[in-house]
Design a protein around this motif. Structure first.
Motif: not given
Length: 212
Positions: A86, A88-89, A107
């Protein structure tokens, strides 16, 4: 039977084409097979349940998110290890993914070697799963070849009964039990009582241990 990296596939699921292409290039550069999908539904529709490997999946995707797709893997009989990624973790998202069974949460942007290491680890886990499944299948095949009486003797012996006690339980003589026991251990391909107990656990014959 064993499986190797070149017989496994890394399934990349990410709605960002640049990410898909870069991951495909990276993983193929170290000799791995890679298939890419722009969303989880496309992956579900194309997946062959006999395939082995691992999944790299983005957490946030339009429509079916990676987190929700992860929940649905079992619906499609998909047991492959999952690496969640991700850009946008956050802690909650990572905890959810890991709680649902992901092997790791990475990430973006991530170190290439770190990702490769995690992929090799996931592939190793998949090989272990494959080996266990083959072992259980072999045990079940052997068990299915036992006669009804041999199965009864097996169940009584692994519960701790002696040959004489098993004979009394079944209403037959001890010599007959010994004969059934010899045939049963030969068919199950075990050489010791300890191995017999391990087989019984795998088959779920020992109460409270294993699964039937």
């Amino acid at each position: 039977m064993t499986i190797k990296d070149n017989a496994q596939t890394v399934f990349v699921i990410d709605d960002d084409m640049d990410v898909r292409d870069s991951l495909k290039w990276l993983l193929e550069s170290v000799g791995l097979n890679v298939q890419t999908y722009e969303n989880a539904l496309a992956f579900f529709e194309a997946f062959d349940t006999s395939a082995s490997g691992c999944i790299i999946m983005d957490v946030r995707m339009p429509g079916l998110s990676g987190i929700n797709a992860q929940k649905r893997l079992s619906e499609y009989n998909i047991e492959l290890p999952v690496i969640m990624i991700s850009a946008h973790g956050n802690v909650d998202m990572a905890v959810t993914a890991l709680t649902q069974g992901a092997v790791t949460f990475i990430e973006k942007p991530f170190d290439d070697q770190l990702l490769i290491d995690h992929v090799h680890s996931a592939l190793e886990r998949d090989r272990d799963r494959f080996a266990q499944r083959c072992s259980q299948s072999r045990i079940r095949d052997c068990y299915d070849r036992l006669t009804r009486r041999e199965r009864q003797v097996l169940e009584l012996i692994v519960k701790g009964l002696s040959n004489q006690e098993a004979a009394d339980e079944l209403g037959i003589n001890r010599k007959t039990v010994e004969g059934h026991r010899a045939n049963m251990t030969a068919k199950m391909k075990v050489d010791s009582f300890a191995e017999l107990v391990q087989v019984a656990i795998a088959l779920g014959l020992v109460q409270g241990i294993g699964k039937s």
